[in-house]
Write a protein that holds these residues in place. Structure first.
Motif, PDB file in Angstrom:
ATOM      1  N   GLU A 297     -19.262 -34.431 -14.676  1.00 16.82           N
ATOM      2  CA  GLU A 297     -20.584 -34.395 -13.979  1.00 16.82           C
ATOM      3  C   GLU A 297     -21.168 -33.120 -14.384  1.00 16.82           C
ATOM      4  O   GLU A 297     -22.299 -33.159 -14.090  1.00 16.82           O
ATOM      5  CB  GLU A 297     -20.021 -34.383 -12.524  1.00 16.82           C
ATOM      6  CG  GLU A 297     -19.583 -35.678 -11.935  1.00 16.82           C
ATOM      7  CD  GLU A 297     -20.405 -36.980 -11.664  1.00 16.82           C
ATOM      8  OE1 GLU A 297     -21.788 -36.284 -11.651  1.00 16.82           O
ATOM      9  OE2 GLU A 297     -20.521 -38.186 -11.906  1.00 16.82           O
TER      10      GLU A 297
ATOM     11  N   TYR B  49     -28.112 -35.427 -15.964  1.00 16.37           N
ATOM     12  CA  TYR B  49     -26.548 -35.565 -15.481  1.00 16.37           C
ATOM     13  C   TYR B  49     -25.945 -36.818 -14.911  1.00 16.37           C
ATOM     14  O   TYR B  49     -27.179 -37.595 -14.517  1.00 16.37           O
ATOM     15  CB  TYR B  49     -26.462 -34.281 -14.569  1.00 16.37           C
ATOM     16  CG  TYR B  49     -26.648 -33.106 -15.108  1.00 16.37           C
ATOM     17  CD1 TYR B  49     -25.480 -32.202 -15.748  1.00 16.37           C
ATOM     18  CD2 TYR B  49     -27.812 -32.465 -15.256  1.00 16.37           C
ATOM     19  CE1 TYR B  49     -25.567 -31.252 -16.400  1.00 16.37           C
ATOM     20  CE2 TYR B  49     -27.772 -31.127 -16.078  1.00 16.37           C
ATOM     21  CZ  TYR B  49     -26.849 -30.615 -16.513  1.00 16.37           C
ATOM     22  OH  TYR B  49     -26.919 -29.352 -17.136  1.00 16.37           O
ATOM     23  N   PRO B  50     -24.919 -37.073 -15.105  1.00 15.49           N
ATOM     24  CA  PRO B  50     -24.456 -38.388 -14.483  1.00 15.49           C
ATOM     25  C   PRO B  50     -25.032 -38.968 -13.199  1.00 15.49           C
ATOM     26  O   PRO B  50     -25.307 -40.101 -12.981  1.00 15.49           O
ATOM     27  CB  PRO B  50     -22.691 -38.191 -14.576  1.00 15.49           C
ATOM     28  CG  PRO B  50     -22.719 -37.293 -15.596  1.00 15.49           C
ATOM     29  CD  PRO B  50     -23.790 -36.382 -15.281  1.00 15.49           C
ATOM     30  N   HIS B  51     -25.161 -37.933 -12.293  1.00 19.38           N
ATOM     31  CA  HIS B  51     -25.707 -38.384 -10.849  1.00 19.38           C
ATOM     32  C   HIS B  51     -27.184 -38.897 -11.067  1.00 19.38           C
ATOM     33  O   HIS B  51     -27.677 -39.305  -9.985  1.00 19.38           O
ATOM     34  CB  HIS B  51     -25.491 -37.117  -9.859  1.00 19.38           C
ATOM     35  CG  HIS B  51     -26.293 -35.933  -9.888  1.00 19.38           C
ATOM     36  ND1 HIS B  51     -26.003 -35.056 -10.701  1.00 19.38           N
ATOM     37  CD2 HIS B  51     -27.494 -35.877  -9.546  1.00 19.38           C
ATOM     38  CE1 HIS B  51     -26.954 -34.091 -10.689  1.00 19.38           C
ATOM     39  NE2 HIS B  51     -27.932 -34.642 -10.074  1.00 19.38           N
TER      40      HIS B  51
ATOM     41  N   GLN C 154     -24.820 -44.814 -17.470  1.00 20.84           N
ATOM     42  CA  GLN C 154     -23.757 -44.164 -17.563  1.00 20.84           C
ATOM     43  C   GLN C 154     -22.724 -44.941 -18.570  1.00 20.84           C
ATOM     44  O   GLN C 154     -22.002 -44.146 -19.475  1.00 20.84           O
ATOM     45  CB  GLN C 154     -23.006 -44.129 -16.237  1.00 20.84           C
ATOM     46  CG  GLN C 154     -23.568 -42.996 -15.450  1.00 20.84           C
ATOM     47  CD  GLN C 154     -22.930 -42.943 -14.057  1.00 20.84           C
ATOM     48  OE1 GLN C 154     -21.618 -42.897 -13.971  1.00 20.84           O
ATOM     49  NE2 GLN C 154     -23.896 -42.335 -13.090  1.00 20.84           N
TER      50      GLN C 154
END
Length: 272
Positions: free
Chosen positions: A105, A147-149, A156
């Motif tokens: 993350e 970023y992943p979020h 992803q």
């Protein structure tokens, strides 16, 4: 990756025409209460550059097969070979994509992909160039610093796929990589994966519970029995390598393959 030489080209330079060979493989283990046979007498040859999908009931040993090929698990009997070499331990010349993207993350999309390079100590410039190629190939250009979020589930998984392909593995193992995605995103990624496979000609072993996904993506579909897992049948998929989704699912060959898979699984005409 040089466009003049794919992973399949390099693999064909080896001693074996088969990327993966399973010869009489069985896996047995003991629980507190009983002995369990997960796989029994599984034999399968996968030629270099082929796309093979593996389907079967839950618990039949599909994921166990991938662990055997990757060297993460040793067979109780039988032999596993990768490009003619017996697998005796974890292999570094494979790529592995799991159901969960498992991204860090605190790292951007680009740096999540480059984690593979850091672990393998790849030359920095080569890794950066390869990362840029893969992100363009998978439609991630412009999301390098996300970023992943900040990414959808499908994006992803694209990052996870890039990470697995960074070192140009001759064999790519995929364990239900799109199982948690919505139907539309899953179809889109199926189309992307077909295109990537055609461009790289990497040998792919895909475990899936989706009958349609198996028939759409594969050259051959391996249908497993209930535990102990055996190969019930290997079905040839006689569709062109380049597969438009709508055209493919309307093709009589697609209908034949999916009907046969469901027949073997005892699912009749049920949906995926």
């Amino acid at each position: 990756m040089s466009k003049a030489e794919t992973a399949a080209d390099r693999a064909r330079g080896g001693a074996s025409e088969h990327a993966v060979e399973l010869d009489g493989v069985a896996v047995r283990f003991r629980t507190r209460k009983r002995d369990v046979t997960a796989l029994a007498e599984v034999s399968l040859d996968v030629p270099v550059g082929e796309f093979v999908a593996i389907v079967g009931p839950s618990g039949c040993g599909k994921s166990t097969l991938l662990k055997l090929v990757s060297g993460l698990l040793k067979p109780s009997s039988g032999t596993v070979r990768l490009h003619g070499e017996t697998v005796t331990g974890p292999r570094h010349d494979i790529g592995f994509v799991f159901q969960r993207a498992a991204l860090l993350e605190w790292r951007s999309a680009k740096r999540n992909i480059l984690l593979q390079a850091e672990m393998r100590k790849m030359p920095a410039e080569q890794a950066r160039r390869r990362t840029a190629e893969l992100m363009e190939m998978t439609g991630l250009t412009g999301f390098e610093d996300a970023y992943p979020h900040e990414l959808s589930g499908g994006m992803q998984q694209r990052v996870a796929l890039c990470r697995a392909l960074l070192h140009e593995p001759p064999v790519l193992l995929m364990d239900e990589p799109f199982g948690a995605l919505d139907a539309l995103t899953r179809e889109q990624l199926n189309v992307e994966l077909n295109r990537i496979w055609r461009e790289t000609r990497t040998t792919v072993l895909l475990v899936t519970h989706s009958v349609a996904e198996a028939a759409y993506l594969a050259n051959r579909v391996v249908v497993m029995t209930s535990r102990p897992g055996r190969i019930a049948e290997v079905i040839d998929v006689n569709l062109p390598p380049e597969r438009d989704y709508a055209t493919t699912v309307a093709d009589p060959e697609f209908a034949r393959v999916t009907a046969r898979i469901r027949e073997l699984l005892g699912a009749g005409a049920a949906a995926d």
